[in-house]
Motif scaffolding. Structure first.
Motif, PDB file in Angstrom:
ATOM      1  N   ILE A   1       4.695   8.917   1.676  1.00  0.00           N
ATOM      2  CA  ILE A   1       4.572   9.501   3.018  1.00  0.00           C
ATOM      3  C   ILE A   1       3.114   9.564   3.463  1.00  0.00           C
ATOM      4  O   ILE A   1       2.789   9.196   4.606  1.00  0.00           O
ATOM      5  CB  ILE A   1       5.202  10.907   3.039  1.00  0.00           C
ATOM      6  N   ALA A   2       2.214  10.011   2.608  1.00  0.00           N
ATOM      7  CA  ALA A   2       0.811  10.164   3.003  1.00  0.00           C
ATOM      8  C   ALA A   2       0.214   8.835   3.445  1.00  0.00           C
ATOM      9  O   ALA A   2      -0.490   8.750   4.466  1.00  0.00           O
ATOM     10  CB  ALA A   2       0.008  10.767   1.854  1.00  0.00           C
ATOM     11  N   ALA A   3       0.489   7.782   2.686  1.00  0.00           N
ATOM     12  CA  ALA A   3      -0.051   6.459   3.035  1.00  0.00           C
ATOM     13  C   ALA A   3       0.553   5.942   4.323  1.00  0.00           C
ATOM     14  O   ALA A   3      -0.128   5.313   5.143  1.00  0.00           O
ATOM     15  CB  ALA A   3       0.203   5.483   1.889  1.00  0.00           C
ATOM     16  N   LEU A   4       1.827   6.210   4.540  1.00  0.00           N
ATOM     17  CA  LEU A   4       2.478   5.769   5.767  1.00  0.00           C
ATOM     18  C   LEU A   4       1.878   6.487   6.985  1.00  0.00           C
ATOM     19  O   LEU A   4       1.583   5.855   8.013  1.00  0.00           O
ATOM     20  CB  LEU A   4       3.977   6.020   5.693  1.00  0.00           C
ATOM     21  N   LEU A   5       1.692   7.795   6.872  1.00  0.00           N
ATOM     22  CA  LEU A   5       1.110   8.548   7.992  1.00  0.00           C
ATOM     23  C   LEU A   5      -0.314   8.074   8.293  1.00  0.00           C
ATOM     24  O   LEU A   5      -0.698   7.944   9.462  1.00  0.00           O
ATOM     25  CB  LEU A   5       1.113  10.032   7.663  1.00  0.00           C
ATOM     26  N   GLN A   6      -1.063   7.785   7.244  1.00  0.00           N
ATOM     27  CA  GLN A   6      -2.422   7.298   7.461  1.00  0.00           C
ATOM     28  C   GLN A   6      -2.405   5.947   8.167  1.00  0.00           C
ATOM     29  O   GLN A   6      -3.207   5.682   9.062  1.00  0.00           O
ATOM     30  CB  GLN A   6      -3.147   7.177   6.122  1.00  0.00           C
ATOM     31  N   ALA A   7      -1.453   5.085   7.783  1.00  0.00           N
ATOM     32  CA  ALA A   7      -1.361   3.773   8.408  1.00  0.00           C
ATOM     33  C   ALA A   7      -0.973   3.883   9.881  1.00  0.00           C
ATOM     34  O   ALA A   7      -1.441   3.112  10.721  1.00  0.00           O
ATOM     35  CB  ALA A   7      -0.353   2.917   7.661  1.00  0.00           C
ATOM     36  N   MET A   8      -0.113   4.864  10.221  1.00  0.00           N
ATOM     37  CA  MET A   8       0.309   5.011  11.607  1.00  0.00           C
ATOM     38  C   MET A   8      -0.795   5.596  12.496  1.00  0.00           C
ATOM     39  O   MET A   8      -0.763   5.442  13.719  1.00  0.00           O
ATOM     40  CB  MET A   8       1.557   5.892  11.694  1.00  0.00           C
ATOM     41  N   SER A   9      -1.743   6.281  11.885  1.00  0.00           N
ATOM     42  CA  SER A   9      -2.813   6.881  12.678  1.00  0.00           C
ATOM     43  C   SER A   9      -4.022   5.970  12.811  1.00  0.00           C
ATOM     44  O   SER A   9      -4.963   6.283  13.550  1.00  0.00           O
ATOM     45  CB  SER A   9      -3.262   8.199  12.033  1.00  0.00           C
ATOM     46  N   SER A  10      -4.045   4.858  12.075  1.00  0.00           N
ATOM     47  CA  SER A  10      -5.206   3.979  12.100  1.00  0.00           C
ATOM     48  C   SER A  10      -5.126   2.995  13.258  1.00  0.00           C
ATOM     49  O   SER A  10      -4.095   2.825  13.867  1.00  0.00           O
ATOM     50  CB  SER A  10      -5.299   3.219  10.785  1.00  0.00           C
TER      51      SER A  10
ATOM     52  N   SER B   1       0.803  -1.211   0.000  1.00  0.00           N
ATOM     53  CA  SER B   1       0.000   0.000   0.000  1.00  0.00           C
ATOM     54  C   SER B   1       0.841   1.268   0.000  1.00  0.00           C
ATOM     55  O   SER B   1       0.345   2.321  -0.393  1.00  0.00           O
ATOM     56  CB  SER B   1      -0.946   0.004   1.205  1.00  0.00           C
ATOM     57  N   PHE B   2       2.075   1.189   0.405  1.00  0.00           N
ATOM     58  CA  PHE B   2       2.869   2.422   0.476  1.00  0.00           C
ATOM     59  C   PHE B   2       4.352   2.210   0.220  1.00  0.00           C
ATOM     60  O   PHE B   2       5.100   3.181   0.144  1.00  0.00           O
ATOM     61  CB  PHE B   2       2.712   3.080   1.853  1.00  0.00           C
ATOM     62  N   LEU B   3       4.833   0.983   0.082  1.00  0.00           N
ATOM     63  CA  LEU B   3       6.264   0.717  -0.069  1.00  0.00           C
ATOM     64  C   LEU B   3       6.528  -0.045  -1.355  1.00  0.00           C
ATOM     65  O   LEU B   3       5.819  -0.993  -1.687  1.00  0.00           O
ATOM     66  CB  LEU B   3       6.789  -0.074   1.135  1.00  0.00           C
ATOM     67  N   HIS B   4       7.571   0.404  -2.072  1.00  0.00           N
ATOM     68  CA  HIS B   4       7.946  -0.242  -3.324  1.00  0.00           C
ATOM     69  C   HIS B   4       9.436  -0.574  -3.293  1.00  0.00           C
ATOM     70  O   HIS B   4      10.279   0.313  -3.169  1.00  0.00           O
ATOM     71  CB  HIS B   4       7.644   0.664  -4.516  1.00  0.00           C
TER      72      HIS B   4
END
Length: 433
Positions: free
Chosen positions: A424-433, A5-8
């Motif tokens: 970055i946006a996807a990572l921040l969203q994942a950390m806040s969920s 979802s956020f890492l390649h």
């Protein structure tokens, strides 16, 4: 949260190259330090054998050595002369020498060392100090890597490359030669020896190898965590904390450079500097230097100091919380400043000592406040990444922001290195969920 979802992962594998060699002093079997210059030592015996040669034989031997090795090293005759200068204690009893004799004697007291024969790993990345020629919307970078050769001795080496506007990566070809720096004056302080080293301008960054210089580093310069530090006046300096290893003891030291040409290495002092894995924030916070450290082999601490070289105390801010990090956590390089806070990459050790890379978000004004934390690893060893010198490990010593992505160089099983990019946006969203 899934990696996809956020890492390649990229396909830029940097593998150890045993053909890259430097010359190091060869020291005959250990001899008492209090011998008189005229005492016969093994070194004296070697010198005597060279001096007993016919001059034509001496010249022929030197020519043969040069034919064999000159294409593998820069300024080889100069290196032979320098090594002969270092051998004056063994030479003083033998009178005058011809220049050819001195050069051949210098050659007898050197050996080639394949500094990355075993591993090339634990990278960190920073913007290049010279951005000329960078692609539009992109930048040039310097990558530091831990190289390991015979006897598991670690040294510090470098690569350069570019990041395009879209985040795609290119690593520049490595220089054919490798070279050690000139070691300048040493200053002994309360915690040990400060040393300055300098490379020559004609030596490409990828040619430069920082091999252990002091007694405290004798078995390794390990895991340099480089950061581009911006002072209050806007001046930029590159700092890296690293672990100096004697084979029995460790201590944290700091390396400093402006241009990756001249470096200063200084021991760190204080109770917070007694373990591995310190990482400096890229600027002062509240008028103080700040560091992430791991004093107890288990948790992560926030430490402040008025003195860049003195670190004491600290406040525990992150402890093992999730199963993939129950054994211990540590930092994976300096915190990265985002609008939302400080992004801190971490490593966690889980069952069967499997290493994974995670993340936490710290408050920008008060980094002791944890705003978010990844419940699952960002990166863990895939089946193709499990095998190596130390199996089941992914690790990094420092990532870098580029626009909306994090550029993450990482090591695979303490053997080779690769890159990944993180949204970055996807990572921040994942950390806040």
């Amino acid at each position: 949260m899934t990696q996809a979802s956020f890492l390649h992962r990229q396909a830029l594998h940097l593998r150890p190259d045993p053909t890259r060699v430097i010359v190091r002093p060869f020291k005959p079997a250990t001899e008492p330090r209090d011998l008189n210059p005229t005492d016969k030592t093994r070194a004296n015996h070697i010198v005597e054998r060279v001096l007993a040669l016919d001059p034509e034989v001496t010249a022929g031997l030197l020519a043969d050595v040069l034919a064999n090795f000159q294409g593998r090293h820069r300024n080889l005759l100069e290196t032979f002369e320098s090594r002969a200068d270092e051998m004056e204690r063994a030479l003083v009893a033998h009178g005058a020498f011809s220049s050819i004799q001195r050069q051949l004697i210098g050659a007898y007291f050197l050996n080639e060392y394949s500094f990355e024969a075993s591993a090339l790993f634990n990278p960190s990345i920073v913007p290049h100090p010279d951005q000329s020629g960078a692609p539009q919307g992109g930048l040039r970078f310097v990558l530091s890597l831990r190289a390991v050769g015979e006897g598991h001795v670690s040294s510090l080496t470098f690569r350069t490359g570019t990041i395009a506007a879209d985040g795609s990566l290119t690593v520049d070809p490595t220089a054919r030669l490798a070279s050690s720096p000139e070691v300048g004056g040493s200053v002994f302080g309360p915690s040990g020896e400060t040393v300055e080293i300098t490379f020559r301008e004609e030596q490409d960054i990828s040619e430069r190898v920082i091999f252990p210089v002091t007694a405290s580093q004798s078995q390794g310069i390990e895991d340099a965590r480089f950061v581009q530090y911006v002072d209050d006046d806007g001046r930029k300096t590159y700092y890296a904390t690293f672990t100096a290893y004697t084979g029995q003891a460790i201590r944290s030291e700091l390396i400093e450079t402006r241009d990756f040409l001249s470096f200063r290495m200084t021991p760190l002092q204080g109770t917070a500097a007694c373990n591995k894995g310190m990482a400096l924030f890229p600027r002062k916070i509240g008028g103080k230097y700040a560091m992430i450290a791991r004093q107890d082999n288990e948790n992560l601490y926030l430490v402040y100091s008025d003195d860049l070289h003195q670190w004491d105390g600290g406040q525990a801010i992150l402890k093992p919380q999730f199963p993939w990090e129950f054994v211990q956590i540590g930092n994976c390089g300096s915190p990265i400043e985002l609008d939302e806070g400080w992004l801190l990459l971490t490593h966690g050790v889980g069952p069967v000592r499997k290493y994974s890379i995670g993340a936490a978000l710290l408050d920008k004004k008060d980094p002791s406040r944890v705003l978010g934390r990844a419940r699952e690893p960002l990166l863990h060893p895939e089946p193709s990444e499990r095998e190596g010198y130390v199996p089941n490990v992914v690790y990094t010593c420092g990532a870098m922001r580029h626009h909306d992505q994090i550029i993450l160089p990482y090591a695979v099983s303490d053997t080779y290195s690769n890159f990944a990019t993180i949204k970055i946006a996807a990572l921040l969203q994942a950390m806040s969920s």
